[in-house]
Design an enzyme around this catalytic site. Structure first.
Site, PDB file in Angstrom:
ATOM      1  N   ALA A  19       0.839  -1.197   0.000  1.00  0.00           N
ATOM      2  CA  ALA A  19       0.000   0.000   0.000  1.00  0.00           C
ATOM      3  C   ALA A  19       0.876   1.250   0.000  1.00  0.00           C
ATOM      4  O   ALA A  19       2.055   1.212   0.362  1.00  0.00           O
ATOM      5  CB  ALA A  19      -0.919  -0.010   1.220  1.00  0.00           C
ATOM      6  N   GLY A  73       0.322  -5.160   0.841  1.00  0.00           N
ATOM      7  CA  GLY A  73      -0.821  -5.170  -0.059  1.00  0.00           C
ATOM      8  C   GLY A  73      -0.539  -5.890  -1.359  1.00  0.00           C
ATOM      9  O   GLY A  73      -1.449  -6.437  -1.988  1.00  0.00           O
ATOM     10  N   GLU A  98      -1.183  -9.441  -0.658  1.00  0.00           N
ATOM     11  CA  GLU A  98      -2.636  -9.603  -0.576  1.00  0.00           C
ATOM     12  C   GLU A  98      -3.272  -9.573  -1.960  1.00  0.00           C
ATOM     13  O   GLU A  98      -4.228 -10.312  -2.231  1.00  0.00           O
ATOM     14  CB  GLU A  98      -3.207  -8.508   0.324  1.00  0.00           C
ATOM     15  CG  GLU A  98      -2.806  -8.692   1.783  1.00  0.00           C
ATOM     16  CD  GLU A  98      -3.104  -7.484   2.661  1.00  0.00           C
ATOM     17  OE1 GLU A  98      -3.603  -7.694   3.774  1.00  0.00           O
ATOM     18  OE2 GLU A  98      -2.824  -6.337   2.230  1.00  0.00           O
TER      19      GLU A  98
END
Length: 259
Positions: free
Chosen positions: A65, A109, A112
């Site tokens: 992120a 992220g 993910e």
């Protein structure tokens, strides 16, 4: 017009590429999350695309992120990058088979994001990890939920609690990656995998729904869902083609049309 996430059709017959392109590290900002969600929504309506490859380019998949957007320490949670959670769930639920081609870093992220795909084809130099604990936070876009489902609860706890990095070789051994190839071949190998699924029957999307949505249901509810998806698959033209081909020519010779 998307700035950072591009849907590129015609990668191969029935295959598109979802290309993440936000230099230098493919950081997953709120804008990128919104574009991922928009691409997922477009794919839901594209019957001509039957499989897709998710790729961040030859150097890096996604380093996580965008920390510049973080605003921690607020009791209301304001400034938390929660938009990525919904975007990845939308991506996970597209009807197409999704193959992540992971070159370089897939951290936070980015890890993910890779786990939202059906399969992960990793470069031999790929690096996975959930390092959020080193920032004093936890994975917040599915890492605490998808990682245990892939590698087991105890191993996922060790990876998340330590924040350490996972090599491609280890990722393959523990089930976080499904294949490992030389870095220069990773994207092409992912496309080849996606192309094999794109040639499959419409039943693939019903199987995906049954497994993804039924995984956490009580068994009786999951079996009810499976029955509904079976009935839907049974009504397709591909089911008719497949059964007829089996009777006339034996198994494995059907040529499906995707509907």
């Amino acid at each position: 017009m998307s700035e950072f996430v591009h849907l590129q059709p015609d990668t191969a017959p029935g295959v598109a590429t979802i290309r993440l392109d936000r230099p230098k590290m493919n950081a997953l900002s709120n804008a990128v999350s919104a574009e991922i969600a928009a691409v997922a929504e477009e794919l839901r309506g594209r019957s001509d695309i039957r499989a897709a490859v998710l790729w961040g380019g030859p150097r890096i998949f996604a380093a996580g992120a965008d920390i510049k957007e973080f605003r921690p320490g607020r009791s209301s949670g304001a400034g938390a990058p929660v938009s990525l959670t919904g975007a990845l769930r939308q991506l996970e639920c597209i009807p197409q088979v999704l193959v992540a081609a992971v070159n370089g870093y897939a951290l936070g992220g980015g890890c993910e994001l890779a786990m939202a795909a059906d399969f992960r084809v990793a470069a031999d130099d790929a690096v996975f990890g959930q390092p959020e604990i080193l920032l004093g936070i936890i994975p917040g876009a599915g890492g605490t939920q998808r990682l245990p489902r892939l590698v087991g609860l105890s191993r996922a706890k060790e990876i998340i609690y330590s924040g350490r990095r996972v090599s491609a070789e280890e990722a393959l051994a523990i089930g976080l990656a499904d294949a490992v190839h030389p870095a220069a071949e990773t994207y092409d190998q992912a496309v080849a995998m996606a192309e094999r699924f794109a040639a499959g029957p419409a039943a693939l999307r019903f199987a995906k729904t049954a497994m993804n949505d039924g995984f956490d249901l009580p068994l009786d509810d999951a079996l009810e869902l499976e029955t509904a998806e079976f009935v839907a698959a049974f009504a397709t033209e591909d089911a008719r083609i497949g059964v007829q081909s089996f009777v006339e020519h034996g198994p494995g010779k059907a040529r499906f049309v995707g509907r």
